[in-house]
Enzyme design. Sequence first.
Site, PDB file in Angstrom:
ATOM      1  CE  LYS A  23       4.525  65.248  -5.589  1.00  0.00           C
ATOM      2  NZ  LYS A  23       5.022  66.486  -4.956  1.00  0.00           N
ATOM      3  CG  ASN A  24       2.475  66.614  -2.274  1.00  0.00           C
ATOM      4  OD1 ASN A  24       3.629  66.355  -2.635  1.00  0.00           O
ATOM      5  ND2 ASN A  24       1.680  67.447  -2.939  1.00  0.00           N
ATOM      6  CB  CYS A 119      10.313  76.225  -7.313  1.00  0.00           C
ATOM      7  SG  CYS A 119       8.559  76.056  -7.166  1.00  0.00           S
ATOM      8  NE  ARG A 124       6.075  75.847  -3.726  1.00  0.00           N
ATOM      9  CZ  ARG A 124       6.052  74.550  -3.990  1.00  0.00           C
ATOM     10  NH1 ARG A 124       6.640  74.100  -5.066  1.00  0.00           N
ATOM     11  NH2 ARG A 124       5.444  73.711  -3.184  1.00  0.00           N
ATOM     12  CG  ASP A 310      -0.812  70.390  -6.250  1.00  0.00           C
ATOM     13  OD1 ASP A 310      -0.211  71.452  -6.535  1.00  0.00           O
ATOM     14  OD2 ASP A 310      -0.635  69.775  -5.186  1.00  0.00           O
ATOM     15  NE  ARG A 402      10.148  67.080  -8.196  1.00  0.00           N
ATOM     16  CZ  ARG A 402      10.369  68.217  -7.588  1.00  0.00           C
ATOM     17  NH1 ARG A 402      10.767  69.246  -8.270  1.00  0.00           N
ATOM     18  NH2 ARG A 402      10.184  68.335  -6.303  1.00  0.00           N
TER      19      ARG A 402
HETATM   20  N1  EPU Z   1       3.665  80.576   1.699  1.00  0.00           N
HETATM   21  C1  EPU Z   1       4.278  81.708   2.218  1.00  0.00           C
HETATM   22  N2  EPU Z   1       5.065  81.569   3.330  1.00  0.00           N
HETATM   23  C2  EPU Z   1       5.259  80.356   3.941  1.00  0.00           C
HETATM   24  C3  EPU Z   1       4.634  79.205   3.398  1.00  0.00           C
HETATM   25  C4  EPU Z   1       3.838  79.349   2.272  1.00  0.00           C
HETATM   26  O1  EPU Z   1       4.120  82.801   1.698  1.00  0.00           O
HETATM   27  O2  EPU Z   1       5.976  80.298   4.932  1.00  0.00           O
HETATM   28  C5  EPU Z   1       2.845  80.680   0.475  1.00  0.00           C
HETATM   29  C6  EPU Z   1       3.544  79.996  -0.714  1.00  0.00           C
HETATM   30  O3  EPU Z   1       4.456  80.855  -1.335  1.00  0.00           O
HETATM   31  C7  EPU Z   1       2.378  79.619  -1.591  1.00  0.00           C
HETATM   32  C8  EPU Z   1       1.217  79.390  -0.601  1.00  0.00           C
HETATM   33  O4  EPU Z   1       1.651  79.978   0.632  1.00  0.00           O
HETATM   34  O5  EPU Z   1       2.060  80.689  -2.439  1.00  0.00           O
HETATM   35  C9  EPU Z   1       0.863  77.938  -0.370  1.00  0.00           C
HETATM   36  O6  EPU Z   1       1.995  77.232   0.020  1.00  0.00           O
HETATM   37  P1  EPU Z   1       1.962  75.937   0.963  1.00  0.00           P
HETATM   38  O7  EPU Z   1       2.938  76.158   2.038  1.00  0.00           O
HETATM   39  O8  EPU Z   1       0.555  75.620   1.333  1.00  0.00           O
HETATM   40  O9  EPU Z   1       2.485  74.825  -0.049  1.00  0.00           O
HETATM   41  P2  EPU Z   1       3.674  73.799   0.127  1.00  0.00           P
HETATM   42  O10 EPU Z   1       3.588  73.141   1.447  1.00  0.00           O
HETATM   43  O11 EPU Z   1       4.939  74.427  -0.281  1.00  0.00           O
HETATM   44  C10 EPU Z   1       2.265  71.774  -0.775  1.00  0.00           C
HETATM   45  C11 EPU Z   1       2.424  70.762  -1.856  1.00  0.00           C
HETATM   46  C12 EPU Z   1       2.232  71.425  -3.212  1.00  0.00           C
HETATM   47  C13 EPU Z   1       0.860  72.083  -3.257  1.00  0.00           C
HETATM   48  C14 EPU Z   1       0.683  73.044  -2.078  1.00  0.00           C
HETATM   49  C15 EPU Z   1      -0.701  73.650  -1.993  1.00  0.00           C
HETATM   50  C16 EPU Z   1       4.010  69.236  -0.919  1.00  0.00           C
HETATM   51  C17 EPU Z   1       5.358  68.618  -0.993  1.00  0.00           C
HETATM   52  N3  EPU Z   1       3.739  70.178  -1.804  1.00  0.00           N
HETATM   53  O12 EPU Z   1       3.292  72.737  -0.992  1.00  0.00           O
HETATM   54  O13 EPU Z   1       2.292  70.374  -4.179  1.00  0.00           O
HETATM   55  O14 EPU Z   1       0.715  72.799  -4.462  1.00  0.00           O
HETATM   56  O15 EPU Z   1       0.958  72.350  -0.845  1.00  0.00           O
HETATM   57  O16 EPU Z   1      -1.666  72.670  -1.945  1.00  0.00           O
HETATM   58  O17 EPU Z   1       3.206  68.846  -0.080  1.00  0.00           O
HETATM   59  C18 EPU Z   1       2.757  69.363  -6.245  1.00  0.00           C
HETATM   60  O18 EPU Z   1       2.572  68.252  -5.717  1.00  0.00           O
HETATM   61  O19 EPU Z   1       2.845  69.503  -7.492  1.00  0.00           O
HETATM   62  C19 EPU Z   1       2.859  70.553  -5.412  1.00  0.00           C
HETATM   63  C20 EPU Z   1       3.425  71.675  -5.835  1.00  0.00           C
END
Ligand code: EPU
Length: 437
Positions: A23-24, A119, A124, A310, A402
């Site tokens: 998915k991701n 969320c 996030r 995850d 989802r």
């Molecule tokens: N963060 C910040 N500022 C930013 C970006 C991130 O503070 O600009 C923080 C976030 O708040 C969080 C941490 O950094 O606490 C990690 O966030 P990251 O950006 O790495 O995660 P994401 O891209 O929002 C993806 C996956 C998530 C998975 C995370 C970590 C997708 C669509 N989602 O999220 O997947 O938990 O990486 O591996 O790729 C799931 O599939 O259930 C899911 C939540």
Amino acid sequence: MAEKFKIIGGETLRGEVSIGGAKNAVLKHLAATILVKGKTKIYNVPRLTDVDIMLNVLSDLGAKYIYDKEEKSVEVDATNITSITAKYELVSKMRASFIILGALMSRCKEAIVALPGGCAIGERRVDFHIKGLEALGAKIKIENGYVHAKASKLIGTDIYLDIPSVGATENLMLAAVLAEGSTRIQNAAQEPEIIDLANFLNTIGADIIGAGSSEIIINGVKAENLHSAEYTTIPDRIEAGTFMAAVVATKGKAVIRNVFPAHLTFFNDKLIKMGANIKLIEPTTIEVSCRSRLNSINFVTQPYPGFPTDLQAIAMTLLTTANGVGIITESLYENRFMQVPDLRRMGADIHQDRNHAIVKGVKNLTGATVAASDLRAGAALVIAGLIANGETTVEKLHHIDRGYEEFEQKLQKMGGRIYRYDETENQIKGVFNESRL
Ligand code: EPU
């Protein structure tokens, strides 16, 4: 629709299961298709509501698509992009749609994308995405809940991420594909999905090296270098880990196909320490089994290649009935222990202190009515239902839909007694062979 799962616990999972596309990864490939003024076809696309949302985002921008659910493929034709706006209605449904920002900046040098907001699992933030785009030369205004980014041209530069954010790394990779010169992302995320996005982008004509390490270099190319292509998405490592955990939790034995074991090294190691057996049968097929009560372990969630956040809730379910005490530290999200109150209602002994959870294994869980609070917490509750004594009802299935394709059908085929139930229609949906429900 108030759909629920009814689960009758106590069955051992056996047989085999095949894992779908990640998915991701696929969500990001779909966003990236708008870089090509032509057709791009993606294979191994799981049938998930999140995929539908991303396709709606693309369609809103003017792209056309054909989603062949049998073939599990999507063909996107992004010859004409007629809008640069990703609406709040869609971004608020799925925060991953924020990835369209980088893709639109590449293609149109302007984008208006709704800010996703927090969320259930945490705040996030997207500040790294914004700062990185500014470093590439975009002027950014935040107005009325939307990010409005614009640039006459993007110019490659060095970008250091404070933490290796998956989404920021991906957004900036996308934005830099057509930038002038080279962009270097330091402290980049190293997840397999990042490598898959880089591979996808290179397949359509981008020039990216270093994905999978902490430093990614994107050498800007000209728009005319990008071209139509076909691409197959990697298997979903979190779905694979979820099924491995479900088999182990029920003391079962099953073959898991279409998995890249190297993407789950840390998780596999923890499962083995808990007492599971994992055998490599073929390069993408493993056999997982477990005979006795699991041992407790401690773990800390970390960016890849560490223990995946995850799979944290799912691993917590394993600890609820393991021998001894296990300590979990959630280091990525502020609020990712949403499953704890429901697991407690099923008899688990969990003490939570901020981002630490101390799980003392009990002999048995007991069935209860519980509700999925997010995708992975939902999967954790399903596994808890499979091992609990008696009947469990899991509510709020839209979270589970989802990210897990045919979750209950796959579990049913392995012997799990789990049924989708629509309360309003008062009927069991799908395969039904239980006389007692
Ligand atoms: N963060 C910040 N500022 C930013 C970006 C991130 O503070 O600009 C923080 C976030 O708040 C969080 C941490 O950094 O606490 C990690 O966030 P990251 O950006 O790495 O995660 P994401 O891209 O929002 C993806 C996956 C998530 C998975 C995370 C970590 C997708 C669509 N989602 O999220 O997947 O938990 O990486 O591996 O790729 C799931 O599939 O259930 C899911 C939540």
